[in-house]
Each structure stands twice: as structure tokens, then as C-alpha cells.
Design a protein around this motif. Sequence first.
Motif, mmCIF file in Angstrom:
data_model
loop_
_atom_site.group_PDB
_atom_site.id
_atom_site.type_symbol
_atom_site.label_atom_id
_atom_site.label_comp_id
_atom_site.label_asym_id
_atom_site.label_seq_id
_atom_site.Cartn_x
_atom_site.Cartn_y
_atom_site.Cartn_z
ATOM 1 N N SER A 19 0.828 -1.213 0.000
ATOM 2 C CA SER A 19 0.000 0.000 0.000
ATOM 3 C C SER A 19 0.861 1.262 0.000
ATOM 4 N N THR A 20 1.981 1.252 0.805
ATOM 5 C CA THR A 20 2.836 2.439 0.805
ATOM 6 C C THR A 20 3.569 2.571 -0.528
ATOM 7 N N PHE A 21 3.895 1.436 -1.141
ATOM 8 C CA PHE A 21 4.583 1.455 -2.435
ATOM 9 C C PHE A 21 3.687 2.084 -3.501
ATOM 10 N N ILE A 22 2.393 1.703 -3.470
ATOM 11 C CA ILE A 22 1.449 2.244 -4.452
ATOM 12 C C ILE A 22 1.241 3.737 -4.225
ATOM 13 N N LYS A 23 1.195 4.135 -2.939
ATOM 14 C CA LYS A 23 1.044 5.563 -2.631
ATOM 15 C C LYS A 23 2.223 6.363 -3.168
ATOM 16 N N GLY A 24 3.409 5.745 -3.152
ATOM 17 C CA GLY A 24 4.598 6.429 -3.638
ATOM 18 C C GLY A 24 4.582 6.632 -5.141
ATOM 19 N N PHE A 25 3.944 5.717 -5.880
ATOM 20 C CA PHE A 25 3.860 5.834 -7.347
ATOM 21 C C PHE A 25 2.399 5.803 -7.779
ATOM 22 N N PRO A 26 1.671 6.903 -7.588
ATOM 23 C CA PRO A 26 0.226 6.890 -7.876
ATOM 24 C C PRO A 26 -0.086 6.807 -9.372
ATOM 25 N N ASP A 27 0.869 7.185 -10.232
ATOM 26 C CA ASP A 27 0.580 7.248 -11.668
ATOM 27 C C ASP A 27 0.815 5.924 -12.382
ATOM 28 N N GLU A 28 1.414 4.949 -11.692
ATOM 29 C CA GLU A 28 1.795 3.710 -12.362
ATOM 30 C C GLU A 28 0.600 2.778 -12.605
ATOM 31 N N GLY A 29 -0.525 3.049 -11.934
ATOM 32 C CA GLY A 29 -1.686 2.180 -12.096
ATOM 33 C C GLY A 29 -1.518 0.827 -11.437
ATOM 34 N N LEU A 30 -0.749 0.776 -10.333
ATOM 35 C CA LEU A 30 -0.539 -0.487 -9.616
ATOM 36 C C LEU A 30 -1.774 -0.810 -8.783
ATOM 37 N N VAL A 31 -2.010 -2.104 -8.596
ATOM 38 C CA VAL A 31 -3.195 -2.539 -7.852
ATOM 39 C C VAL A 31 -2.758 -3.418 -6.687
ATOM 40 N N ASP A 32 -3.264 -3.099 -5.484
ATOM 41 C CA ASP A 32 -3.001 -3.912 -4.298
ATOM 42 C C ASP A 32 -4.061 -5.018 -4.250
ATOM 43 N N LEU A 33 -3.675 -6.209 -4.659
ATOM 44 C CA LEU A 33 -4.653 -7.302 -4.813
ATOM 45 C C LEU A 33 -5.275 -7.681 -3.472
ATOM 46 N N ASP A 34 -4.465 -7.705 -2.413
ATOM 47 C CA ASP A 34 -4.990 -8.068 -1.094
ATOM 48 C C ASP A 34 -6.069 -7.081 -0.650
ATOM 49 N N GLU A 35 -5.808 -5.796 -0.888
ATOM 50 C CA GLU A 35 -6.765 -4.757 -0.491
ATOM 51 C C GLU A 35 -8.043 -4.868 -1.316
ATOM 52 N N GLU A 36 -7.885 -5.108 -2.621
ATOM 53 C CA GLU A 36 -9.059 -5.284 -3.492
ATOM 54 C C GLU A 36 -9.923 -6.447 -3.012
ATOM 55 N N GLN A 37 -9.217 -7.546 -2.644
ATOM 56 C CA GLN A 37 -9.926 -8.739 -2.166
ATOM 57 C C GLN A 37 -10.693 -8.437 -0.884
ATOM 58 N N ARG A 38 -10.061 -7.666 0.017
ATOM 59 C CA ARG A 38 -10.684 -7.317 1.294
ATOM 60 C C ARG A 38 -11.961 -6.506 1.057
ATOM 61 N N LEU A 39 -11.860 -5.512 0.153
ATOM 62 C CA LEU A 39 -13.029 -4.676 -0.128
ATOM 63 C C LEU A 39 -14.142 -5.496 -0.770
ATOM 64 N N GLN A 40 -13.735 -6.418 -1.666
ATOM 65 C CA GLN A 40 -14.730 -7.274 -2.328
ATOM 66 C C GLN A 40 -15.426 -8.176 -1.312
ATOM 67 N N ASP A 41 -14.641 -8.687 -0.351
ATOM 68 C CA ASP A 41 -15.216 -9.541 0.694
ATOM 69 C C ASP A 41 -16.259 -8.782 1.500
ATOM 70 N N ILE A 42 -15.964 -7.503 1.785
ATOM 71 C CA ILE A 42 -16.908 -6.680 2.558
ATOM 72 C C ILE A 42 -18.212 -6.521 1.779
ATOM 73 N N ILE A 43 -18.078 -6.260 0.463
ATOM 74 C CA ILE A 43 -19.282 -6.100 -0.376
ATOM 75 C C ILE A 43 -20.103 -7.387 -0.380
ATOM 76 N N ASP A 44 -19.401 -8.523 -0.521
ATOM 77 C CA ASP A 44 -20.086 -9.825 -0.544
ATOM 78 C C ASP A 44 -20.806 -10.099 0.777
ATOM 79 N N LYS A 45 -20.129 -9.767 1.886
ATOM 80 C CA LYS A 45 -20.731 -9.995 3.204
ATOM 81 C C LYS A 45 -21.986 -9.149 3.366
ATOM 82 N N LYS A 46 -21.916 -7.902 2.905
ATOM 83 C CA LYS A 46 -23.058 -6.995 3.043
ATOM 84 C C LYS A 46 -24.246 -7.539 2.262
ATOM 85 N N LYS A 47 -23.957 -8.127 1.075
ATOM 86 C CA LYS A 47 -25.033 -8.680 0.247
ATOM 87 C C LYS A 47 -25.761 -9.792 0.977
#
Lengths: 106, 101
Positions: free
Chosen positions: A56-84
Motif C-alpha cells: 500500500s505504501t509502495f502504491i502511494k509512492g507511485f500513484p501514476d503507475e496504475g498499480l493494484v493492491d490485490l490483497d486490499e481489493e480482495q478485502r473490499l470485495q469480501d466486505i461487499i459480498d458480506k453486506k449482500k
Amino acid sequence: MASIAASRIAALNRLRCNIFQTSYNPESIRTGAKYLRARLKGPSLINYYPQEINMSTFIKGFPDEGLVDLDEEQRLQDIIDKKKRGKGTPRKARTPQESRRNKKRR
Amino acid sequence: MSPNIRVLRDIKARHGVNANEIARRAYLYVARNQSLPASVRYQAQLQLNTFGRYTRPSTVKNRCSESGKGRGIMSEFALSRFQFRLKARAGEIPGVKKASW
């Protein structure tokens, strides 16, 4: 031995301070100089913990590179699924009456 | 290992102290200076009291960078005594090895 007048000793001390460039302070009044003289601690304080590099800090350092934090994406997706499935976190209490903490106490 | 909340709070305190150190020192100088008028010193003390909690150097505590423990810390390595032992035995701390004679 003849006693020396206090005023003469004071004059000597004043002259001595003048010669050696120290401040003449016969009443030992606190000047607060020690707070200005002391080394600044901040720069060494902030370097105590070793810097940790994670995704996450690495991505913050290079915001223009279009990098994706897969673990964070998965966490957010899990929250959406749980809410459903109705397993999300409960709503924040808007009023004291809604608060569950109060109900326990009664 | 990711830092726990106590370590994060300590990091926050460290940055707060660093950011406000010079201003705090200036107010301390005025507040503790007996040659200045009492009203000025009082105002400086009031200003000092307006600084937040995490701007005081006393809120900073050396914690273990590995486990977050607050006691038994070897400051030179920023590790608690147990984490120090583990790392030293694993040869991860340069220049440290188990004594034997």
C-alpha cells in the motif's frame, strides 16, 4: 587576613564574566536557556522504527503507475459480498437511544 | 510484521513531537525565563497547554519494532529482549553472536 568586601567580590565576578564571555547571573535567575541550548530530539526520534515497505505504501509512492493492491481489493470485495448476505457491520448509532451499549447497562 | 496500534500511536507521537519541537521549545524558553514579566510567562504557559497530547516528548516510548512490546526493550536494536535473542541466534543482527568461552 583582611576580609574582602562582598561588593568587591561581585565586581570581580562581573569582570571575570566579561573577560571569559559568560553571562553574569549573581542571583541564579532561571533564564530558560537550557531549552534553547538542548539538542533537538525530533530528527532522531522519527528514525527509531525501521521503515517498512509494503504494497500500500509502495502504491502511494507511485500513484501514476496504475498499480493494484490485490490483497486490499480482495478485502473490499469480501466486505461487499458480506453486506449482500446481510453479514455486514451494524449501522452506527445516530442517537443515544439507538446505542446498544446503553441497553446492556440497564 | 505489521505494527500494532500501540506502535502506530508511538509513530504518530514521534512525528508530532518532531513537527512541534521548535515552537514548544520557544514557548518553554519564555515560560521558564524568570527575567520576563509574569504575565508574559503565564501567556506562554497557556500556549504550551494548547499543544496536543502527541506533541510532548514524554508520550514517546521506545517499543519493539518486531513485536510491539513496551517493556524489556534494547533501544540500540529497537527490539524486546526475546525478539533480540531470536534474531541474534538467527544471525540477523550484524556483529552480535552468542557468547561462548
